[in-house]
Design a protein around this motif. Structure first.
Motif, PDB file in Angstrom:
ATOM      1  N   SER A  59      31.626  -7.424  -2.546  1.00  0.00           N
ATOM      2  CA  SER A  59      32.564  -7.178  -1.450  1.00  0.00           C
ATOM      3  C   SER A  59      32.403  -8.223  -0.354  1.00  0.00           C
ATOM      4  O   SER A  59      31.290  -8.629  -0.021  1.00  0.00           O
ATOM      5  CB  SER A  59      32.329  -5.782  -0.868  1.00  0.00           C
ATOM      6  N   GLN A 107      41.637   1.563  -2.599  1.00  0.00           N
ATOM      7  CA  GLN A 107      41.563   0.255  -3.237  1.00  0.00           C
ATOM      8  C   GLN A 107      42.926  -0.132  -3.794  1.00  0.00           C
ATOM      9  O   GLN A 107      43.634   0.720  -4.341  1.00  0.00           O
ATOM     10  CB  GLN A 107      40.524   0.303  -4.365  1.00  0.00           C
ATOM     11  N   GLN A 126      38.476   0.882   4.239  1.00  0.00           N
ATOM     12  CA  GLN A 126      37.476   1.919   4.488  1.00  0.00           C
ATOM     13  C   GLN A 126      37.687   2.487   5.882  1.00  0.00           C
ATOM     14  O   GLN A 126      37.686   1.759   6.879  1.00  0.00           O
ATOM     15  CB  GLN A 126      36.060   1.332   4.379  1.00  0.00           C
ATOM     16  N   CYS A 181      41.006  -7.953  -5.148  1.00  0.00           N
ATOM     17  CA  CYS A 181      41.174  -6.526  -4.925  1.00  0.00           C
ATOM     18  C   CYS A 181      40.876  -6.208  -3.470  1.00  0.00           C
ATOM     19  O   CYS A 181      39.821  -6.578  -2.937  1.00  0.00           O
ATOM     20  CB  CYS A 181      40.217  -5.763  -5.833  1.00  0.00           C
ATOM     21  N   LEU A 195      38.030   5.895   1.353  1.00  0.00           N
ATOM     22  CA  LEU A 195      38.017   4.578   0.725  1.00  0.00           C
ATOM     23  C   LEU A 195      39.178   4.449  -0.246  1.00  0.00           C
ATOM     24  O   LEU A 195      39.286   5.214  -1.207  1.00  0.00           O
ATOM     25  CB  LEU A 195      36.697   4.344  -0.019  1.00  0.00           C
ATOM     26  N   GLN A 254      40.138  -3.508  -0.376  1.00  0.00           N
ATOM     27  CA  GLN A 254      39.594  -2.185  -0.105  1.00  0.00           C
ATOM     28  C   GLN A 254      39.730  -1.880   1.383  1.00  0.00           C
ATOM     29  O   GLN A 254      39.412  -2.721   2.224  1.00  0.00           O
ATOM     30  CB  GLN A 254      38.124  -2.086  -0.505  1.00  0.00           C
TER      31      GLN A 254
END
Length: 348
Positions: free
Chosen positions: A145, A200, A185, A181, A198, A183
């Motif tokens: 990440s 995605q 949060q 990708c 979370l 994400q």
């Protein structure tokens, strides 16, 4: 005249103070009686009374008194844990190139605009300053990440004009080309359900050249060796139905209307009946080949997985989305989802 005016102002202020006093007293008595009722019910049922921990200042308040916000977005890991099928094309994370939405592969070293939509599961409690952090993974499952940015939004209670709230980000993609990708949060200090924070977004599009070919990376982030299983399905988000008032069971026959909790449980039960994982297999007129579909990886080890998708009907024209899910397999055979991608095969 001045003295009379002052006296009227004084009287009005006293009445306002008295009204506020009685309102506060009524609210306090309501909390007290609700707490006493809860304790008496537990005593009658023979239940053990709650003992506050050392960090508690007093007894815990009943849920109808203490309201907590529930910031959330489309959260694949949480939904899968509830037994629901998921897509990795997150409806609450949108990518724009200027004003145009982006669905295919991203350009290297290019500036995009990312918008995250945040919901509130609580009808009663707003949340001021909900943290929204955006990061990206290299395309695949369980990859590293990288932080992009973070911001905060003011989220109203469910059903109000400030729900949903939107967080906007500017993102320049890495100089190395490829698909990434995203994400999102969420963070809130007193969250009623932190498990749905979370989300995605991971989509890849390829033209079918008989077959359409994809590749992504699976990485073992654990400190021990793990075994992975990879499988595909064709779940897609259902079309939204018109917002029409529902008539709860018993309403109109003199029975008590259904509570919000009962309504929420009924919606979850309906979702499990209609959208459970395993109910959306790959159709017989399509072929999905995953190589390898099982693999074992040492700690921090990566492996590339190839996916080939082909329509058995040569006359097919259009597009079809496939979700590829990655699970870790425990020694007992248990399955835990660790990631996935949504692949879209198109043919003009």
């Amino acid at each position: 005249m001045l003295g009379s005016l002052v006296e009227h102002v004084r009287t009005a202020a006293f009445l306002l103070f008295a009204a506020d006093f009685w309102k506060r007293l009524a609210d306090g008595l309501k909390v007290l009686f609700a707490t006493i009722r809860m304790l008496l019910c537990r005593l009658v049922k023979g239940q053990k009374l709650p003992s506050p921990s050392q960090s508690d200042c007093c007894i815990q308040l009943p849920p109808d008194v203490y309201k907590r916000a529930d910031p959330l977005l489309y959260a694949q890991y949480y939904l899968m844990a509830q037994g629901l099928a998921v897509t990795w094309d997150n409806p609450d994370i949108d990518i724009f190139d200027g004003a145009a939405p982006v669905t295919g592969a991203l350009q290297p070293a290019h500036k995009y605009r990312v918008r995250v939509r945040v919901w509130n599961g609580s009808y009663d409690a707003p949340a001021v300053g909900v943290g929204v952090a955006l990061s990206y993974l290299s395309f695949g499952a369980q990859t590293v990440s990288h932080t992009i940015a973070s911001t905060a939004v003011n989220l109203g209670a469910k059903g109000t004009i400030d729900c949903p709230a939107y967080a906007e980000f500017s993102w320049i993609t890495p100089a190395i080309g490829g698909h990434y990708c995203l994400q999102a949060q969420l963070s809130w200090s007193d969250d009623a359900n932190p498990g749905n924070n979370l989300g995605q977004k991971n989509v890849n599009v390829a033209e079918m050249q008989s077959p359409a070919k994809f590749a992504f990376t699976v990485r073992n982030e654990a400190s021990v060796a793990r075994r992975f299983l990879i499988e595909a399905d064709c779940y897609g988000l259902p079309k939204l139905q018109p917002c029409v008032p529902e008539t709860p069971p018993g309403e109109g026959r003199g029975e008590r209307p259904r509570t919000r909790l009962a309504e929420s449980k009924a919606r979850w039960a309906k979702a499990l009946r209609e959208q459970a994982y395993g109910h959306f297999p790959v159709p017989d007129d399509w072929s999905v080949r995953i190589v390898p579909d099982t693999l074992s990886l040492q700690p921090r080890q990566e492996a590339e997985v190839a996916v080939e998708i082909e329509a058995r009907d040569a006359a097919f024209r259009g597009s079809k989305a496939f979700n590829v899910h990655v699970f870790t397999i425990g020694e007992s055979g248990s399955r835990d989802m660790t990631g996935g991608v949504t692949l879209t095969a198109t043919k003009g």
